[in-house]
Design a protein around this motif. Structure first.
Motif, mmCIF file in Angstrom:
data_model
loop_
_atom_site.group_PDB
_atom_site.id
_atom_site.type_symbol
_atom_site.label_atom_id
_atom_site.label_comp_id
_atom_site.label_asym_id
_atom_site.label_seq_id
_atom_site.Cartn_x
_atom_site.Cartn_y
_atom_site.Cartn_z
ATOM 1 N N ILE A 42 23.683 46.023 60.579
ATOM 2 C CA ILE A 42 24.844 46.242 59.062
ATOM 3 C C ILE A 42 25.908 45.888 58.135
ATOM 4 O O ILE A 42 25.503 45.099 57.252
ATOM 5 N N MET A 43 26.306 45.486 59.481
ATOM 6 C CA MET A 43 28.216 45.006 59.054
ATOM 7 C C MET A 43 27.440 43.113 58.466
ATOM 8 O O MET A 43 28.384 42.274 57.337
ATOM 9 N N SER A 44 26.869 42.605 59.456
ATOM 10 C CA SER A 44 26.454 40.520 58.822
ATOM 11 C C SER A 44 25.720 41.072 57.643
ATOM 12 O O SER A 44 25.897 39.522 57.174
ATOM 13 N N LEU A 45 25.063 41.804 58.154
ATOM 14 C CA LEU A 45 24.263 41.920 56.520
ATOM 15 C C LEU A 45 25.434 42.477 54.944
ATOM 16 O O LEU A 45 24.377 41.394 54.427
ATOM 17 N N LEU A 46 25.763 42.860 55.243
ATOM 18 C CA LEU A 46 26.784 43.008 53.773
ATOM 19 C C LEU A 46 27.841 41.963 54.115
ATOM 20 O O LEU A 46 28.044 41.624 52.776
ATOM 21 N N ASP A 47 28.357 41.422 55.022
ATOM 22 C CA ASP A 47 29.259 40.417 54.848
ATOM 23 C C ASP A 47 28.139 38.985 54.199
ATOM 24 O O ASP A 47 28.482 38.492 53.322
ATOM 25 N N ASP A 48 26.835 38.837 54.439
ATOM 26 C CA ASP A 48 26.073 37.428 53.802
ATOM 27 C C ASP A 48 25.456 38.330 52.343
ATOM 28 O O ASP A 48 25.999 37.081 51.807
ATOM 29 N N TRP A 49 25.269 39.617 52.022
ATOM 30 C CA TRP A 49 25.649 40.037 50.460
ATOM 31 C C TRP A 49 26.817 39.405 49.763
ATOM 32 O O TRP A 49 26.552 38.959 48.634
ATOM 33 N N LYS A 50 28.204 40.429 50.182
ATOM 34 C CA LYS A 50 28.941 39.706 49.396
ATOM 35 C C LYS A 50 28.917 38.040 49.009
ATOM 36 O O LYS A 50 29.651 38.182 48.295
ATOM 37 N N GLU A 51 28.331 37.300 50.226
ATOM 38 C CA GLU A 51 29.338 35.667 49.706
ATOM 39 C C GLU A 51 28.387 35.721 48.936
ATOM 40 O O GLU A 51 28.650 34.355 47.789
ATOM 41 N N LYS A 52 27.216 36.050 48.575
ATOM 42 C CA LYS A 52 26.714 35.479 47.890
ATOM 43 C C LYS A 52 26.595 36.705 46.143
ATOM 44 O O LYS A 52 26.284 35.988 45.004
ATOM 45 N N GLN A 53 27.547 37.141 46.327
ATOM 46 C CA GLN A 53 27.598 37.590 45.026
ATOM 47 C C GLN A 53 28.746 36.889 43.827
ATOM 48 O O GLN A 53 29.567 35.648 44.543
ATOM 49 N N PRO A 54 29.200 37.023 42.755
ATOM 50 C CA PRO A 54 29.617 35.970 41.691
ATOM 51 C C PRO A 54 30.584 36.817 41.676
ATOM 52 O O PRO A 54 31.679 37.333 42.325
ATOM 53 N N PRO A 55 32.228 35.947 41.857
ATOM 54 C CA PRO A 55 33.599 36.201 41.516
ATOM 55 C C PRO A 55 33.508 37.381 41.095
ATOM 56 O O PRO A 55 34.362 37.969 41.345
ATOM 57 N N GLU A 56 33.173 37.487 39.680
ATOM 58 C CA GLU A 56 33.875 38.427 38.982
ATOM 59 C C GLU A 56 33.069 39.872 39.508
ATOM 60 O O GLU A 56 34.186 41.230 38.866
ATOM 61 N N LEU A 57 32.092 39.949 40.100
ATOM 62 C CA LEU A 57 31.379 40.747 41.175
ATOM 63 C C LEU A 57 32.478 41.365 42.287
ATOM 64 O O LEU A 57 32.705 43.012 42.276
ATOM 65 N N ALA A 58 33.115 40.252 42.389
ATOM 66 C CA ALA A 58 33.581 40.702 43.853
ATOM 67 C C ALA A 58 35.267 41.303 43.491
ATOM 68 O O ALA A 58 35.895 42.300 44.015
ATOM 69 N N LYS A 59 35.217 41.280 42.446
ATOM 70 C CA LYS A 59 37.516 41.397 41.923
ATOM 71 C C LYS A 59 37.138 42.688 41.021
ATOM 72 O O LYS A 59 38.008 43.169 40.623
ATOM 73 N N ALA A 60 35.453 42.910 40.087
ATOM 74 C CA ALA A 60 35.711 44.091 40.110
ATOM 75 C C ALA A 60 36.585 46.000 40.611
ATOM 76 O O ALA A 60 36.543 46.056 39.560
ATOM 77 N N PRO A 61 36.001 45.840 42.246
ATOM 78 C CA PRO A 61 36.558 46.955 43.118
ATOM 79 C C PRO A 61 38.264 47.076 42.048
ATOM 80 O O PRO A 61 39.123 47.811 42.410
ATOM 81 N N LYS A 62 38.576 45.933 42.735
ATOM 82 C CA LYS A 62 39.984 45.735 42.578
ATOM 83 C C LYS A 62 40.685 45.866 40.763
ATOM 84 O O LYS A 62 41.896 46.898 41.039
ATOM 85 N N LYS A 63 40.069 45.450 40.347
ATOM 86 C CA LYS A 63 40.667 45.822 39.188
ATOM 87 C C LYS A 63 40.523 47.470 38.390
ATOM 88 O O LYS A 63 41.580 48.287 38.085
ATOM 89 N N GLN A 64 39.462 48.171 38.773
ATOM 90 C CA GLN A 64 39.278 49.552 38.347
ATOM 91 C C GLN A 64 40.338 50.192 39.644
ATOM 92 O O GLN A 64 41.093 50.971 38.763
ATOM 93 N N GLU A 65 40.984 49.868 40.241
ATOM 94 C CA GLU A 65 41.452 50.385 41.066
ATOM 95 C C GLU A 65 42.859 50.289 40.298
ATOM 96 O O GLU A 65 43.917 51.259 40.270
ATOM 97 N N LEU A 66 43.350 48.800 39.792
ATOM 98 C CA LEU A 66 44.906 48.896 38.967
ATOM 99 C C LEU A 66 44.631 49.624 37.877
ATOM 100 O O LEU A 66 45.772 50.662 37.316
ATOM 101 N N ASP A 67 43.937 49.789 37.577
ATOM 102 C CA ASP A 67 43.274 50.915 36.328
ATOM 103 C C ASP A 67 43.411 52.403 36.331
ATOM 104 O O ASP A 67 43.701 53.227 35.424
ATOM 105 N N LYS A 68 43.546 52.783 37.338
ATOM 106 C CA LYS A 68 43.386 54.254 37.717
ATOM 107 C C LYS A 68 45.197 54.423 38.124
ATOM 108 O O LYS A 68 45.607 55.167 37.238
#
Length: 481
Positions: free
Chosen positions: A455-481
């Motif tokens: 499961i972890m290896s599949l999630l790593d592969d999925w994360k590499e295929k995501q656009p950069p803006e989606l990868a930064k979205a969680p960090k931006k949400q934490e800053l907004d909090k």
């Protein structure tokens, strides 16, 4: 000239004050153009103003009245239980033994026989036996057998005792009290269609009541409209009652209720002779296509299937007597693709009071908090339901565990429940995936450690295929909090 004098006379008689119209302050205010009001509304003289504090006070009073109703219901149940003789008596008090009719118990019978034996062993009172009557100087006659006593002739055989006239009616009465069981009525041959009166059919009641609810909702109105136009197109399934009085519905509860609402007196059924196990399986199979099964319905169905396995009679192969209950739950879980723990959690829902169970069905309370609340006393469960309605908030899993602990310690009441439910909930970041769900993708041979690694290896592969803006979205949400 006369006309001019008349006009001038009238003009002189009218004063200047009378010529001007008289206006009141209210008319003057009404004549002014109305301006749009900005800002908070200003209450007028006839308006009723209620503050937030008053609203909170009214809500608290409503909760207090609901709690009083719960307390009143508990107090009324206690006198009823005492009236039925359920109040335990003190251990030191001994009730006097009542005289018993009929045959005495075995212990008393044995005691009386021992007393008779002791009396017979002792000295005889009254007339002495014939042997003791002989003269003291003469020898006692020797005992003779029956043939010698009857001068060489064998005694006549005793005639059998004929039953008296009193015994015959008693035997007839016994035969009348225990009549032979009558077979249930068979309106038609086995498995053929027959129209049964709705007054003769009864809901499913084998081991447990029917697990599926019959609700008067929009779907029921559609069924009623269809029955009024086309009749009942699909017959129900029923089996004769064991006592011969009517029939038990196995399939077709909603059609039966729809027929009643449509004003019908009869409904088509297929009548079959079935065992309890066959009836449970037929009822389960007929509801397989039921869409949107509620949690309370699934919990009742699982409990019914576990009870059915326990009543099958034969012992389970390779299972000890102490593990029969656990193995029954495992068998039911395998049929529903659930593990043992999940089935046990669903079975716990059957211990909830209806007020809380309805909130689980309406998705106003989570599944796991409901499982924790099922261990709480019914009285306190009703108080929790009152607080949920008053606070407009359901307990989280952590809050439900606290409520369970306080109930176990005897410290739970309405005010404590309100205080816990009014707290701000912490977001639960845990994600639970059951083993049964993972086995759909990995099979039963793969260990949990291998599953996690994959499961972890599949999630790593999925994360590499995501656009950069989606990868930064969680960090931006934490800053907004």
């Amino acid at each position: 000239m006369a006309d001019e004098k008349l006009n001038t006379g009238l003009a002189e008689n009218i004063s200047p004050e009378a010529a001007e119209p008289i206006t009141t302050p209210e008319q003057a205010a009404a004549s002014e153009p109305q301006q749009e009001q900005t800002g908070p509304a200003i209450p007028e003289s006839g308006d009723v103003v209620v503050s937030f504090d008053k609203i909170n006070e009214l809500m608290a009073e409503k909760r207090q009245n609901a709690r009083a109703e719960v307390e009143k219901a508990e107090t009324t149940e206690t006198p009823e239980a005492a009236a039925h003789g359920e109040t335990p008596q003190p251990a030191n008090t001994e009730e006097p033994k009542k005289s018993r009719r009929g045959r005495p118990p075995k212990a008393e019978k044995a005691a009386t026989e021992n007393q008779k034996a002791e009396k017979s062993a002792g000295a005889h009172k009254g007339r002495p036996p014939k042997a003791d009557k002989a003269a003291p100087d003469k020898p006692k006659p020797s005992k003779r057998d029956k043939a010698s006593r009857s001068d060489g002739k064998a005694p006549d055989a005793k005639e059998p005792v004929k039953p008296t006239q009193d015994t015959a009616p008693k035997e007839a009465a016994v035969e009348q009290t225990a009549p032979a069981p009558t077979t249930p009525p068979r309106p038609v041959e086995e498995g053929k269609l027959v129209y049964l009166k709705l007054s003769e059919v009864h809901p499913f009641h084998t081991f447990r009541p029917h697990p599926f609810k019959v609700r008067d909702d929009a779907k029921m109105q559609e069924i009623v409209a269809s029955i009024r136009v086309n009749g009942v197109m699909v017959p129900g399934l029923a089996r004769p009652e064991k006592d011969g009085n009517g029939y038990e519905i196995v399939a077709g509860h909603r059609r039966t209720h729809g027929s009643e609402l449509a004003g019908l007196d009869e409904m088509p059924f297929i009548v079959r002779e079935m065992t309890d196990h066959e009836a449970v399986q037929a009822m389960k199979d007929s509801n397989k296509q039921r869409d949107g099964m509620l949690p309370s319905e699934l919990a009742a169905l699982l409990e019914l299937e576990v009870e059915d396995i326990k009543h099958q009679g034969g012992r389970l192969k390779g299972v000890a007597e102490g593990d029969v209950g656990k193995r029954s739950v495992e068998i039911v879980g395998e049929a529903h693709e659930m593990n043992y723990k999940k089935v046990m959690r669903y079975l716990r829902l059957n211990s909830l009071v209806p007020e809380l169970l309805d909130k689980v069905d309406d998705k106003k309370m989570g599944f796991m908090p409901a499982v924790e609340l099922s261990y709480i006393k019914p009285k306190n469960q009703r108080l929790i339901a009152v607080s949920i309605d008053g606070e407009q908030a359901s307990p989280s899993l952590a809050q439900a565990k606290r409520l369970r602990e306080l109930d176990k310690e005897g410290k739970l009441n309405g005010d404590v429940i309100d205080g816990i439910l009014s707290e701000q909930k912490k977001e639960d970041r845990g994600v639970i995936i059951s083993t049964a769900e993972l086995e759909k993708y990995f099979g039963k041979e793969v260990t949990p450690a291998k599953m996690k690694e994959q499961i972890m290896s599949l999630l790593d592969d999925w994360k590499e295929k995501q656009p950069p803006e989606l990868a930064k979205a969680p960090k931006k949400q934490e800053l907004d909090k």
